[in-house]
Motif scaffolding. Structure first.
Motif, PDB file in Angstrom:
ATOM      1  N   PHE A  66       0.828  -1.196   0.000  1.00  0.00           N
ATOM      2  CA  PHE A  66       0.000   0.000   0.000  1.00  0.00           C
ATOM      3  C   PHE A  66       0.870   1.256   0.000  1.00  0.00           C
ATOM      4  O   PHE A  66       0.567   2.239  -0.698  1.00  0.00           O
ATOM      5  N   GLY A  67       1.939   1.235   0.780  1.00  0.00           N
ATOM      6  CA  GLY A  67       2.820   2.397   0.829  1.00  0.00           C
ATOM      7  C   GLY A  67       3.536   2.657  -0.475  1.00  0.00           C
ATOM      8  O   GLY A  67       3.878   3.806  -0.801  1.00  0.00           O
ATOM      9  N   ALA A  68       3.770   1.606  -1.259  1.00  0.00           N
ATOM     10  CA  ALA A  68       4.426   1.786  -2.547  1.00  0.00           C
ATOM     11  C   ALA A  68       3.452   2.194  -3.647  1.00  0.00           C
ATOM     12  O   ALA A  68       3.831   2.864  -4.613  1.00  0.00           O
ATOM     13  N   ALA A  69       2.162   1.814  -3.518  1.00  0.00           N
ATOM     14  CA  ALA A  69       1.191   2.070  -4.581  1.00  0.00           C
ATOM     15  C   ALA A  69       0.601   3.474  -4.514  1.00  0.00           C
ATOM     16  O   ALA A  69       0.429   4.129  -5.556  1.00  0.00           O
ATOM     17  N   PHE A  70       0.298   3.960  -3.330  1.00  0.00           N
ATOM     18  CA  PHE A  70      -0.398   5.245  -3.227  1.00  0.00           C
ATOM     19  C   PHE A  70       0.395   6.423  -3.782  1.00  0.00           C
ATOM     20  O   PHE A  70      -0.197   7.309  -4.412  1.00  0.00           O
ATOM     21  N   PRO A  71       1.704   6.525  -3.572  1.00  0.00           N
ATOM     22  CA  PRO A  71       2.416   7.674  -4.162  1.00  0.00           C
ATOM     23  C   PRO A  71       2.381   7.708  -5.685  1.00  0.00           C
ATOM     24  O   PRO A  71       2.645   8.758  -6.287  1.00  0.00           O
ATOM     25  N   LEU A  72       2.056   6.603  -6.347  1.00  0.00           N
ATOM     26  CA  LEU A  72       2.046   6.570  -7.807  1.00  0.00           C
ATOM     27  C   LEU A  72       0.909   7.402  -8.400  1.00  0.00           C
ATOM     28  O   LEU A  72       1.011   7.859  -9.548  1.00  0.00           O
ATOM     29  N   PHE A  73      -0.184   7.608  -7.644  1.00  0.00           N
ATOM     30  CA  PHE A  73      -1.307   8.377  -8.180  1.00  0.00           C
ATOM     31  C   PHE A  73      -1.682   9.548  -7.270  1.00  0.00           C
ATOM     32  O   PHE A  73      -2.782  10.107  -7.395  1.00  0.00           O
ATOM     33  N   THR A  74      -0.806   9.932  -6.356  1.00  0.00           N
ATOM     34  CA  THR A  74      -1.130  11.024  -5.432  1.00  0.00           C
ATOM     35  C   THR A  74      -1.289  12.353  -6.172  1.00  0.00           C
ATOM     36  O   THR A  74      -2.223  13.128  -5.904  1.00  0.00           O
ATOM     37  N   ALA A 105      -7.293  16.238  -9.315  1.00  0.00           N
ATOM     38  CA  ALA A 105      -8.684  16.003  -9.706  1.00  0.00           C
ATOM     39  C   ALA A 105      -9.660  16.313  -8.583  1.00  0.00           C
ATOM     40  O   ALA A 105     -10.772  16.802  -8.835  1.00  0.00           O
ATOM     41  N   LEU A 106      -9.308  16.035  -7.347  1.00  0.00           N
ATOM     42  CA  LEU A 106     -10.254  16.152  -6.236  1.00  0.00           C
ATOM     43  C   LEU A 106     -10.047  17.400  -5.385  1.00  0.00           C
ATOM     44  O   LEU A 106     -10.950  17.787  -4.632  1.00  0.00           O
ATOM     45  N   ALA A 160      -9.165  15.025  -1.553  1.00  0.00           N
ATOM     46  CA  ALA A 160      -8.046  14.089  -1.755  1.00  0.00           C
ATOM     47  C   ALA A 160      -7.453  13.667  -0.417  1.00  0.00           C
ATOM     48  O   ALA A 160      -7.101  12.493  -0.210  1.00  0.00           O
ATOM     49  N   SER A 161      -7.360  14.589   0.521  1.00  0.00           N
ATOM     50  CA  SER A 161      -6.861  14.237   1.857  1.00  0.00           C
ATOM     51  C   SER A 161      -7.877  13.427   2.639  1.00  0.00           C
ATOM     52  O   SER A 161      -7.519  12.769   3.630  1.00  0.00           O
ATOM     53  N   SER A 162      -9.142  13.486   2.221  1.00  0.00           N
ATOM     54  CA  SER A 162     -10.181  12.737   2.927  1.00  0.00           C
ATOM     55  C   SER A 162     -10.193  11.257   2.548  1.00  0.00           C
ATOM     56  O   SER A 162     -10.795  10.455   3.278  1.00  0.00           O
TER      57      SER A 162
END
Length: 302
Positions: free
Chosen positions: A107-115, A121-122, A127-129
């Motif tokens: 999870f820690g490696a995947a989330f920065p890929l689309f942050t 977009a949000l 986005a922080s929610s």
């Protein structure tokens, strides 16, 4: 984080110790989850707080203060989850902690890929929610495992095997305690032999006299027999045969007992029995051992 550590030391550890005492020395793994419940409720509070106070129109301290409930909840969830997994899987604790670390790292490696795309977009608030909503969705799980965790573990292959292994260890510990009590009673009865058949204590004078006679007999035997041990000499370079005899003597016990056999011997639990049997490791193989005489023809334990 410091508040969470203080909470664990001053309150949660004492609560867990009471649960252990109430359960007779072995509390269920679910007794570790109250800290997870408290931390799980604090995590979404801190995340939502941060998500909706990070506007440029507000002071920076308003969003940074959200780290207080977030740090408090993160430490409690982490500690409670690690302790619960260790207590639930015991002999498989290394494997389950490794699986937990791999999943968390994915999870820690995947989330920065689309942050970047997510915030573009949000917007900064919604986005922080997203992490806050994910944390909110996980809030019920500590409650569910606290209530139904024992039933869930019985359906898990490795958790059920671990529970059976720990029950076996507790039974052996109780039997060992009973044996020690019996030995203590035998020692007490042996000490009662110092009284005669009428229940009268043997006089201390007669005991001292017998002790003096025994010492005199031992002194006489020592003078007659001479020294019990010969002086050991290092072998010379030219005397190989004498060196071999000396090496054999060094391997023998100096109390007159014969040298122990080097053949591997196992007890009823499958542990190797030896003169230095101090590091027995409880592994899956020691618990699920089967005799391989029929299958492999080796005649040993597998």
């Amino acid at each position: 984080m410091l508040i969470a550590i203080t909470y664990s030391i001053t309150y949660d550890n004492k609560r867990y110790q009471k649960a252990v005492d109430a359960a007779g020395g072995f509390a269920a793994p679910e007794a570790r989850l109250p800290a997870c419940i408290v931390g799980g409720c604090a995590l979404p509070i801190g995340l939502f707080w941060f998500a909706w106070t990070n506007s440029p129109s507000l002071p920076w301290a308003a969003s940074m203060a959200a780290g207080i409930p977030f740090g408090f909840g993160m430490v409690l969830v982490f500690l409670g989850l690690m302790n619960y997994l260790i207590d639930a899987y015991t002999i498989f604790a290394a494997s389950v902690l490794a699986a937990n670390s791999v999943l968390r790292s994915c999870f820690g490696a995947a989330f920065p890929l689309f942050t970047t795309q997510m915030y573009s977009a949000l917007g900064i608030h919604w986005a922080s929610s997203i992490p806050a909503f994910l944390a909110l969705a996980c809030v019920p799980f500590p409650f569910l495992f606290y209530k139904y965790g024992a039933a869930v573990r019985t359906r898990c292959k490795y958790a059920a095997e671990s529970d059976a292994f720990m029950k076996k260890l507790r039974e052996e510990s109780e039997r060992q305690g009973d044996d020690e009590e019996e030995e203590g009673e035998k020692e007490i009865l042996a000490s009662d032999e110092r009284y005669d058949s009428d229940g009268e204590p043997i006089s201390a004078h007669s005991g001292e006299k017998e002790k003096e006679e025994e010492e005199e007999e031992h002194e006489g035997e020592g003078e007659a027999e001479g020294p019990r041990f010969e002086e050991m000499r290092a072998p010379g370079d030219a005397d190989a045969e004498e060196g071999g005899r000396l090496g054999l003597a060094l391997r023998k016990v100096g109390t007159g007992r014969s040298m122990r056999s080097t053949r591997t011997v196992r007890d009823e639990n499958g542990y190797i029995v030896g003169p230095f049997d101090i590091d027995r490791v409880n592994t899956r193989e020691s618990f699920r051992r089967t005799k391989s005489r029929a299958s492999t023809g080796s005649g040993g334990w597998r």
